[in-house]
Design an enzyme around this catalytic site. Structure first.
Site, mmCIF file in Angstrom:
data_model
loop_
_atom_site.group_PDB
_atom_site.id
_atom_site.type_symbol
_atom_site.label_atom_id
_atom_site.label_comp_id
_atom_site.label_asym_id
_atom_site.label_seq_id
_atom_site.Cartn_x
_atom_site.Cartn_y
_atom_site.Cartn_z
ATOM 1 N N THR A 62 0.831 -1.198 0.000
ATOM 2 C CA THR A 62 0.000 0.000 0.000
ATOM 3 C C THR A 62 0.868 1.251 0.000
ATOM 4 O OG1 THR A 62 -1.925 1.021 1.034
ATOM 5 C CG2 THR A 62 -0.383 -0.040 2.529
ATOM 6 N N LYS A 66 3.606 1.326 -3.964
ATOM 7 C CA LYS A 66 3.107 0.538 -5.102
ATOM 8 C C LYS A 66 4.004 0.659 -6.339
ATOM 9 C CE LYS A 66 -1.703 0.469 -3.649
ATOM 10 N NZ LYS A 66 -3.111 0.653 -4.019
ATOM 11 N N ASN A 87 0.016 -3.980 -6.193
ATOM 12 C CA ASN A 87 -0.529 -4.016 -4.833
ATOM 13 C C ASN A 87 -0.490 -5.427 -4.244
ATOM 14 O OD1 ASN A 87 -2.696 -5.383 -6.028
ATOM 15 N ND2 ASN A 87 -4.196 -4.387 -4.719
ATOM 16 N N THR A 153 -5.415 18.646 -14.030
ATOM 17 C CA THR A 153 -4.323 18.883 -14.985
ATOM 18 C C THR A 153 -4.627 18.047 -16.222
ATOM 19 O OG1 THR A 153 -2.876 18.997 -13.062
ATOM 20 C CG2 THR A 153 -1.805 18.903 -15.221
HETATM 21 P P1 ATR Z 1 -2.993 8.761 -6.183
HETATM 22 O O1 ATR Z 1 -1.871 7.783 -6.256
HETATM 23 O O2 ATR Z 1 -3.861 8.649 -4.948
HETATM 24 O O3 ATR Z 1 -3.802 8.775 -7.432
HETATM 25 P P2 ATR Z 1 -1.600 11.139 -7.048
HETATM 26 O O4 ATR Z 1 -0.828 10.360 -8.043
HETATM 27 O O5 ATR Z 1 -0.923 12.201 -6.226
HETATM 28 O O6 ATR Z 1 -2.299 10.198 -5.968
HETATM 29 O O7 ATR Z 1 -2.839 11.791 -7.816
HETATM 30 C C1 ATR Z 1 -3.781 12.593 -7.165
HETATM 31 C C2 ATR Z 1 -4.913 12.887 -8.140
HETATM 32 O O8 ATR Z 1 -5.941 13.624 -7.465
HETATM 33 C C3 ATR Z 1 -4.505 13.745 -9.312
HETATM 34 O O9 ATR Z 1 -5.270 13.355 -10.430
HETATM 35 C C4 ATR Z 1 -4.860 15.153 -8.832
HETATM 36 O O10 ATR Z 1 -5.060 16.078 -9.884
HETATM 37 P P3 ATR Z 1 -3.784 16.799 -10.582
HETATM 38 O O11 ATR Z 1 -3.181 15.785 -11.489
HETATM 39 O O12 ATR Z 1 -4.349 17.954 -11.313
HETATM 40 O O13 ATR Z 1 -2.876 17.185 -9.454
HETATM 41 C C5 ATR Z 1 -6.160 14.847 -8.126
HETATM 42 N N1 ATR Z 1 -6.553 15.856 -7.134
HETATM 43 C C6 ATR Z 1 -6.013 16.066 -5.922
HETATM 44 N N2 ATR Z 1 -6.695 17.012 -5.245
HETATM 45 C C7 ATR Z 1 -7.708 17.416 -6.059
HETATM 46 C C8 ATR Z 1 -8.781 18.364 -5.943
HETATM 47 N N3 ATR Z 1 -8.949 19.090 -4.838
HETATM 48 N N4 ATR Z 1 -9.635 18.492 -6.969
HETATM 49 C C9 ATR Z 1 -9.480 17.742 -8.091
HETATM 50 N N5 ATR Z 1 -8.492 16.836 -8.269
HETATM 51 C C10 ATR Z 1 -7.623 16.672 -7.256
#
Ligand code: ATR
Length: 272
Positions: A62, A66, A87, A153
């Site tokens: 986890t 990963k 995982n 993004t």
């Molecule tokens: P994980 O492994 O949990 O997917 P990550 O790789 O850091 O974590 O990705 C986080 C995702 O949540 C991303 O898609 C991020 O958007 P960005 O690519 O634009 O950063 C998204 N995210 C995080 N906070 C957000 C928010 N408040 N509103 C919309 N998208 C969010």
């Protein structure tokens, strides 16, 4: 002989995996023990190798390891390779197999437990990080009408679109691009809920039959599920079922026995 398994992460104390796998082994009569293993942030491979030396047969991996697990294993399943994340690890004599059961866990929870077919449905997947990437292939394999990936993004959503284009009907964009659209199944794979935030979804995204699914699990409704409820979504689900289903698929990989999941999901919901 009692076989040894563990979930490895940092932090790990909160993990529900030991509870879930202990229930599975009790239910199926498998002679195994399953523990939680804290690895130092710079000591993942060392901790995994030490566990294997002690006779460990397999591991769940986890946050935040990963990706490191994806690099460490000697063989990958297709779904782990496409997810670029592992995982589940299985130790054999001559190989370390890496799998990713997160996506099939989500697909089974929606299809079997919630009873909502994915086939021919319009699906919105929010987010383009590791959590989103891990579920795209199993979702596409369930034959949705279209899978739209929306991310804050935009370029990251486009990159995932390209990576998985050969596997099904996909579209990608940012949240503004969703204006005027609605979906049957809307899945939150962003980390927004962790920060008690709501992705900037336009109003009207849910229809009367919609399922809102937050991959996070929490005691109270996440901001996304609260918004979905206010917007009239018919079904609301958090990630508890996905958590148990991904565990069941790992258990099956290790033991070749499929545990019953519904009772464990109920137990988990009562205990949180
Ligand atoms: P994980 O492994 O949990 O997917 P990550 O790789 O850091 O974590 O990705 C986080 C995702 O949540 C991303 O898609 C991020 O958007 P960005 O690519 O634009 O950063 C998204 N995210 C995080 N906070 C957000 C928010 N408040 N509103 C919309 N998208 C969010």
């Amino acid at each position: 002989m009692t076989d040894l398994y563990a979930v490895i992460g940092n932090p790990i104390a909160h993990s529900k995996s030991p509870f879930i796998h202990t229930e599975f082994s009790r239910q199926t009569g498998q002679a195994m023990r399953y523990e939680a293993l804290l690895a130092p942030l710079d000591g993942f491979a060392k901790t995994v190798n030490a566990f294997r030396q002690q006779g460990g047969k397999g591991m769940n991996v986890t946050v935040p390891f990963k990706l490191a697990a994806h690099k460490l294993v000697t063989q990958l399943t297709e779904r782990a390779s496409m997810a670029q994340a592992v995982n589940t690890i299985k130790f054999d004599e001559d190989r370390i197999l890496g799998d990713n059961t997160d996506g099939i866990g989500l697909e089974r929870d929606i299809t079997n437990n919630l009873g909502i077919p994915i086939s021919d449905k319009r699906i919105l997947l929010m987010g383009a990080g590791g959590a989103a990437r891990g579920v795209i292939l199993p979702l596409l394999e369930a034959n949705p009408k279209i899978l739209v990936i929306a991310n804050r993004t935009k370029s990251k959503a486009h990159a995932l679109h390209q990576q998985f284009a050969a596997y099904g009907k996909l579209a990608s964009g940012d949240f503004a691009d969703l204006s005027g659209e609605n979906f049957d199944i809307i899945i939150n794979a962003t980390s927004a809920s962790l920060h008690d935030a709501l992705p900037p979804l336009p109003a009207g995204i849910f229809c009367r039959q919609s399922l809102a699914y937050d991959m996070m699990y929490s005691q109270k409704l996440t901001p996304f599920l609260t918004f979905a409820q206010q917007q009239g979504a018919k079904y609301l689900a958090d990630g508890t079922g996905m958590l148990v289903e991904q565990a069941a698929e790992s258990f099956f990989l290790w033991r070749d026995v499929r545990p019953e999941t519904k009772h464990v999901i109920e137990l988990l919901k009562l205990s949180t």
